[in-house]
Design a protein around this motif. Structure first.
Motif, PDB file in Angstrom:
ATOM      1  N   ALA A 147       0.826  -1.108   0.350  1.00  0.00           N
ATOM      2  CA  ALA A 147       0.002   0.200  -0.252  1.00  0.00           C
ATOM      3  C   ALA A 147       1.064   1.134   0.170  1.00  0.00           C
ATOM      4  CB  ALA A 147      -1.359  -0.264   1.181  1.00  0.00           C
ATOM      5  N   TRP A 148       2.059   1.271   0.957  1.00  0.00           N
ATOM      6  CA  TRP A 148       3.132   2.388   0.696  1.00  0.00           C
ATOM      7  C   TRP A 148       3.602   2.896   0.014  1.00  0.00           C
ATOM      8  CZ3 TRP A 148       4.468   5.691   4.903  1.00  0.00           C
ATOM      9  CH2 TRP A 148       5.443   6.210   4.651  1.00  0.00           C
ATOM     10  N   HIS A 165       0.955   9.977  -1.707  1.00  0.00           N
ATOM     11  CA  HIS A 165       0.098  11.102  -1.484  1.00  0.00           C
ATOM     12  C   HIS A 165       0.917  10.841  -0.388  1.00  0.00           C
ATOM     13  CE1 HIS A 165      -2.191  14.511  -0.006  1.00  0.00           C
ATOM     14  NE2 HIS A 165      -2.350  14.838  -1.244  1.00  0.00           N
ATOM     15  N   GLU A 198       0.413   3.770  -2.720  1.00  0.00           N
ATOM     16  CA  GLU A 198      -0.262   5.373  -2.911  1.00  0.00           C
ATOM     17  C   GLU A 198       1.280   6.420  -2.008  1.00  0.00           C
ATOM     18  OE1 GLU A 198      -2.007   8.410  -2.913  1.00  0.00           O
ATOM     19  OE2 GLU A 198      -3.109   6.523  -2.882  1.00  0.00           O
ATOM     20  N   VAL A 223      -1.634  10.212   3.047  1.00  0.00           N
ATOM     21  CA  VAL A 223      -1.772   8.664   2.927  1.00  0.00           C
ATOM     22  C   VAL A 223      -0.710   8.323   3.624  1.00  0.00           C
ATOM     23  CG1 VAL A 223      -2.595   6.499   2.217  1.00  0.00           C
ATOM     24  CG2 VAL A 223      -3.741   8.603   1.292  1.00  0.00           C
ATOM     25  N   ARG A 224       0.801   8.659   3.395  1.00  0.00           N
ATOM     26  CA  ARG A 224       1.620   7.715   3.739  1.00  0.00           C
ATOM     27  C   ARG A 224       1.867   8.539   5.821  1.00  0.00           C
ATOM     28  NH1 ARG A 224       6.734   7.501  -0.916  1.00  0.00           N
ATOM     29  NH2 ARG A 224       5.407   5.837  -1.884  1.00  0.00           N
TER      30      ARG A 224
END
Length: 194
Positions: free
Chosen positions: A11-12, A17, A15, A20-21
């Protein structure tokens, strides 16, 4: 993270952004020690091929108190996250800081090594091992000047003697940098007397 740590690593990477991170990093604070340890291992294993995992791997290694994983991040990590990681390291454990300092200096990652000189050495200044490690770097094209700047701050008399001995040798990069460290040290001492 509850399902499996590799999912958060994926996921890291998907995504990018920053908000989000940042949320992913905050989620680590609420994870179990086992989950954090799993994430630390999973992210460290992929770091060489995907240096954008530096922030995630570094935070997980810090939270897991995993010195081996921290070493991997220092050797293979990249970018501003390396600086944040080194600033977050607890300075009260001198032996651990020394080991991580030596790991960074010995790695092929020159960015990490230069950051270690700037950020980790101040808490080690004057210790025999840290000073010896920097004295050994004076001839290095990338690290010699940062090492000289750092050694100028060392309060250790033995370090001053080693710099003086190097400064009088043939005109080589390490002798010029030893003279630089001594000059800077002299300027600093003069300012203190005023």
């Amino acid at each position: 993270l509850r399902a499996r740590s590799a999912s958060l690593v994926d996921a890291w990477l998907i995504e990018a952004h920053p908000a989000v991170r940042a949320g992913y990093l905050e989620a680590l604070e609420q994870s179990t020690p086992e989950q954090i340890a799993d994430l630390s291992r999973a992210s460290s294993l992929r770091l060489a091929e995907q240096p954008e995992l530096t922030a995630l791997a570094g935070r997980a290694a810090l939270l897991a108190d995993d010195e081996d994983a921290l070493s991997v991040v220092l050797e293979q990590g990249d970018g501003p996250a390396l600086q944040h990681l080194m600033q977050a390291l607890p300075a009260d454990d001198v032996a651990r800081t020394q080991r991580l300092f030596e790991t960074a200096l010995g790695s092929a990652n020159r960015e990490s090594a230069a950051l270690a000189i700037a950020l980790l050495y101040p808490s080690l200044a004057g210790t025999p091992d840290a000073d010896a490690a920097l004295l050994a770097q004076l001839g290095d094209a990338a690290l010699g000047a940062p090492a000289a700047l750092a050694l100028a701050t060392s309060p250790a008399p033995d370090t001053r003697l080693a710099l003086e001995a190097l400064a009088t040798t043939a005109d080589r990069p390490e002798s010029r940098r030893a003279r630089l460290a001594l000059d800077l040290r002299g300027e600093h001492e003069t300012e203190e007397l005023r």
